[in-house]
Design a protein around this motif. Structure first.
Motif, PDB file in Angstrom:
ATOM      1  N   LEU A   1     -15.853 -12.704  -0.486  1.00 52.96           N
ATOM      2  CA  LEU A   1     -15.314 -11.769  -1.484  1.00 52.96           C
ATOM      3  C   LEU A   1     -13.890 -12.104  -1.970  1.00 52.96           C
ATOM      4  O   LEU A   1     -13.633 -12.105  -3.188  1.00 52.96           O
ATOM      5  CB  LEU A   1     -15.401 -10.328  -0.939  1.00 52.96           C
ATOM      6  N   PRO A   2     -12.942 -12.421  -1.062  1.00 56.80           N
ATOM      7  CA  PRO A   2     -11.589 -12.751  -1.563  1.00 56.80           C
ATOM      8  C   PRO A   2     -11.587 -13.965  -2.503  1.00 56.80           C
ATOM      9  O   PRO A   2     -10.786 -14.031  -3.434  1.00 56.80           O
ATOM     10  CB  PRO A   2     -10.809 -13.065  -0.277  1.00 56.80           C
TER      11      PRO A   2
ATOM     12  N   LEU B   1      -5.012  -9.870   5.375  1.00 58.70           N
ATOM     13  CA  LEU B   1      -4.913  -8.508   5.921  1.00 58.70           C
ATOM     14  C   LEU B   1      -6.089  -8.214   6.844  1.00 58.70           C
ATOM     15  O   LEU B   1      -7.236  -8.376   6.443  1.00 58.70           O
ATOM     16  CB  LEU B   1      -4.960  -7.474   4.783  1.00 58.70           C
TER      17      LEU B   1
ATOM     18  N   PRO C   1      -1.906  -6.932  -6.931  1.00 58.47           N
ATOM     19  CA  PRO C   1      -3.053  -7.745  -6.491  1.00 58.47           C
ATOM     20  C   PRO C   1      -2.676  -9.192  -6.180  1.00 58.47           C
ATOM     21  O   PRO C   1      -3.193  -9.779  -5.225  1.00 58.47           O
ATOM     22  CB  PRO C   1      -4.015  -7.690  -7.680  1.00 58.47           C
TER      23      PRO C   1
ATOM     24  N   ARG D   1     -12.578  -2.565   7.733  1.00 61.85           N
ATOM     25  CA  ARG D   1     -12.925  -2.407   6.314  1.00 61.85           C
ATOM     26  C   ARG D   1     -13.972  -3.434   5.866  1.00 61.85           C
ATOM     27  O   ARG D   1     -13.818  -4.100   4.852  1.00 61.85           O
ATOM     28  CB  ARG D   1     -11.678  -2.540   5.418  1.00 61.85           C
ATOM     29  N   LEU D   2     -15.009  -3.580   6.638  1.00 66.23           N
ATOM     30  CA  LEU D   2     -16.107  -4.485   6.240  1.00 66.23           C
ATOM     31  C   LEU D   2     -17.066  -3.739   5.317  1.00 66.23           C
ATOM     32  O   LEU D   2     -17.163  -2.512   5.373  1.00 66.23           O
ATOM     33  CB  LEU D   2     -16.859  -4.981   7.477  1.00 66.23           C
ATOM     34  N   LEU D   3     -17.774  -4.513   4.489  1.00 64.27           N
ATOM     35  CA  LEU D   3     -18.789  -3.920   3.612  1.00 64.27           C
ATOM     36  C   LEU D   3     -20.136  -4.065   4.319  1.00 64.27           C
ATOM     37  O   LEU D   3     -20.692  -5.167   4.386  1.00 64.27           O
ATOM     38  CB  LEU D   3     -18.804  -4.627   2.256  1.00 64.27           C
TER      39      LEU D   3
ATOM     40  N   ARG E   1     -12.395 -13.223   6.909  1.00 61.79           N
ATOM     41  CA  ARG E   1     -12.157 -12.786   5.532  1.00 61.79           C
ATOM     42  C   ARG E   1     -10.665 -12.840   5.190  1.00 61.79           C
ATOM     43  O   ARG E   1     -10.287 -13.146   4.057  1.00 61.79           O
ATOM     44  CB  ARG E   1     -12.689 -11.355   5.347  1.00 61.79           C
TER      45      ARG E   1
ATOM     46  N   ARG F   1      -1.093  -9.424  -2.797  1.00 60.93           N
ATOM     47  CA  ARG F   1      -2.081  -9.271  -1.710  1.00 60.93           C
ATOM     48  C   ARG F   1      -2.909 -10.531  -1.526  1.00 60.93           C
ATOM     49  O   ARG F   1      -3.398 -10.807  -0.428  1.00 60.93           O
ATOM     50  CB  ARG F   1      -2.993  -8.077  -2.009  1.00 60.93           C
ATOM     51  N   ARG F   2      -3.087 -11.289  -2.608  1.00 57.69           N
ATOM     52  CA  ARG F   2      -3.845 -12.544  -2.487  1.00 57.69           C
ATOM     53  C   ARG F   2      -3.108 -13.575  -1.627  1.00 57.69           C
ATOM     54  O   ARG F   2      -3.726 -14.505  -1.106  1.00 57.69           O
ATOM     55  CB  ARG F   2      -4.104 -13.135  -3.876  1.00 57.69           C
TER      56      ARG F   2
ATOM     57  N   ILE G   1       0.869  -1.188   0.000  1.00 58.42           N
ATOM     58  CA  ILE G   1       0.000   0.000   0.000  1.00 58.42           C
ATOM     59  C   ILE G   1       0.906   1.238   0.000  1.00 58.42           C
ATOM     60  O   ILE G   1       0.592   2.256  -0.582  1.00 58.42           O
ATOM     61  CB  ILE G   1      -0.933  -0.015   1.237  1.00 58.42           C
TER      62      ILE G   1
ATOM     63  N   MET H   1      -7.252  -4.937   8.700  1.00 59.07           N
ATOM     64  CA  MET H   1      -6.934  -3.520   8.882  1.00 59.07           C
ATOM     65  C   MET H   1      -7.526  -3.009  10.196  1.00 59.07           C
ATOM     66  O   MET H   1      -8.442  -3.613  10.768  1.00 59.07           O
ATOM     67  CB  MET H   1      -7.486  -2.699   7.700  1.00 59.07           C
TER      68      MET H   1
END
Lengths: 221, 300
Positions: free
Chosen positions: A102-103, A83, A75, A89-91, A150, A78-79, A51, A85
């Protein structure tokens, strides 16, 4: 494996977040990153996830030089990481299940396989049967566990978490710290920033302590 | 391949969900696109129908060559021979002054003809020309005018040429209108996608942290704009068919008043497909420009 080699991060305006930081975190290690607010903990984690980029020095993740990574390759790096945070950072407009899956959607897992793994991850963090709920309906500790589910659903080799026990009462914090320790026991490299290193001390983790961007304790770095 | 297809199907599903999430907003956007596309489409079809009508009425353009009133048989033979030898001329028909008078009588003017002291009509030739280049008509007309015994040359297709010129002008105007409206649609889509990117900023950032690639993030926006364009294209087709339906009856009545049968035609399959495809393309273009402008900054 995470390697920092003489890493310096200076922001425009002259603020130095990290100054000549060097350490090595071997595969399967559990490390606790401590320091006061503004010591550079979050910056260090952001560099692992590409980042942020170092102003000087190198960051190597599993032998890959993150500081020289092309934007199109980020990307895929990151996979391979899990992570968590600081703000989760939830939706909040998606269900608990959709957040966890999602991942796997991003990495293109078949829907059935993704659903199976998401359910397993939720079970692993004690949220089995809560998949249809919205994150907003979960307590602070449960939201934190959701963020962890997640992070682990893609079975990362490295799990990094930025203050995962902040804003939680002691019981929840202990519960979260146990989760990280159990992932580490399963062979995952874990790096956690915290103000309360005592939570993780039962596993005798590596301690990395930052003070105003400088590494003061590296425990064998 | 199946993975690529799966990602596209998923992105399309996401786009459909976004469309359905705001039914009123989506419907208004689709209507705006539909009306904007229907205007030039109606113009194009109207002009095409007029062109079809003009072609049916004019048939093959003819040139009438009128000889002097005192033209002798030798002059008539000479003109006939020169016309037959001319490489531009396709057919030649001689109309004697007596035949011309008889034709005038048969056209319903027998009272007028009987009142005439003598035949006022000259001998004439009716000529058709090879090809349909207006320049050939002009050249032949100018050449024949200089021949001995020729009094007057009349281009019977002049009004058709003028009509064609007018149609060309109108087509250019419709094309210009279509370009302006297409530009407007691209701008509308550009702004719609910009707003979507702003409202989904958090989701985009989270996806990036979880390892989403640029195409993964962009795909739903492309699909959204394409689907909106397709729906707008379909709305435009419906609007065109409504306009054609409304105009059909008055057009047939007008044609019947002139003793003709004429039916307005709507867009055929290829034209309908082209309209919908063009709408989808404009949507894609608007979204591509918007994503390029607004998303790239957030992706890094």
């Amino acid at each position: 494996m995470i390697v920092f080699e003489h890493v310096t991060k200076r922001y425009p305006g002259g603020y130095t977040a990290l100054a000549d930081v060097s350490f090595t975190l071997r595969h399967g290690e559990l490390a606790v990153l401590c320091g006061h607010s503004g010591a550079g903990k979050s910056t260090l984690l952001k560099m692992i996830a590409a980042i942020e980029r170092p102003t000087r020095g190198r960051v190597l993740i599993n032998g890959q030089d993150v500081s020289r990574l092309k934007p199109s390759a980020v990307p895929y790096l990151r996979r391979s990481l899990g992570l968590v945070m600081q703000d989760n950072r939830l939706l909040h407009d998606r269900s608990v299940f959709d957040n966890v899956v999602l991942p796997l959607v991003i990495t293109g897992h078949p829907p059935k396989e993704a659903a199976r793994r998401a359910a397993a991850a939720l079970e692993r963090v004690g949220l089995a049967g809560r998949g249809n709920e919205r994150p907003i309906g979960l307590s602070g500790g449960e939201q934190q566990r959701l963020a962890i589910a997640r992070a682990i659903v893609n079975r990362p080799s490295i799990l990094i978490a930025d203050e995962p026990t902040a804003h939680l009462d002691n019981a929840y914090a202990v519960e979260i710290s146990r989760l990280f320790k159990s992932f580490n026991a399963a062979g995952v490299t874990v790096l956690v920033t915290t103000h309360d290193a005592a939570l993780f001390m039962t596993n005798r983790p590596r301690r990395i302590i930052l003070d105003h961007g400088k590494l003061v304790v590296g425990d064998g770095a | 391949m199946s993975h690529w297809l799966y990602l596209h199907m998923r992105a399309m599903g996401q786009a459909l969900q976004r469309l359905a999430a705001q039914p009123l907003g989506s419907m208004l956007s689709v209507l705006v696109i539909g009306i904007a596309l229907a205007l030039p489409a109606c113009g194009y079809l109207l002009l095409d129908n007029i062109a079809r009508l003009a072609h049916g009425v004019s048939g093959a353009p003819e040139i009438s060559i009128f000889l002097a009133m005192d033209a002798k048989q030798a002059v008539i033979d000479e003109v006939m021979e020169r016309l037959r030898d001319d490489e531009v001329v396709k057919t030649v028909r001689f109309v004697s002054r007596d035949n011309a008078l008889q034709e005038l009588e048969r056209s319903g003017l027998d009272d007028v003809v009987r009142a005439l002291p003598e035949n006022p009509l000259p001998d004439a030739f009716v000529v058709t020309v090879k090809g349909d280049d207006p320049a050939l008509f002009g050249e032949l007309s100018a050449r024949v005018k200089r021949w001995r015994g020729v009094e007057h040359v009349q281009l019977d297709s002049e009004w058709v040429d003028r009509l064609h010129a007018l149609l060309e002008l109108a087509k250019t105007a419709v094309l210009a209108l279509a370009c302006l409206l297409a530009f407007a649609l691209v701008v509308i889509t550009f702004n719609t996608i910009r707003l979507q990117i702003l409202t989904q900023r958090h989701e985009i950032e989270v996806s990036r942290l979880l390892g989403a690639t640029d195409p993964f993030i962009r795909r739903p926006f492309y699909w959204f704009a394409c689907l909106q364009g397709v729906l707008g294209g379909v709305a435009a087709l419906v609007a065109v068919w409504i306009v054609i339906g409304v105009l059909q009856s008055p057009t047939e009545t007008l044609a019947a008043a002139y003793g003709a049968i004429f039916t307005l035609r709507g867009p055929n399959g290829m034209e309908a497909l082209a309209l919908v495809g063009f709408a989808a393309f404009l949507g894609w273009l608007g979204s591509a420009l918007s994503v390029r402008r607004h998303l790239t900054e957030r992706l890094r």
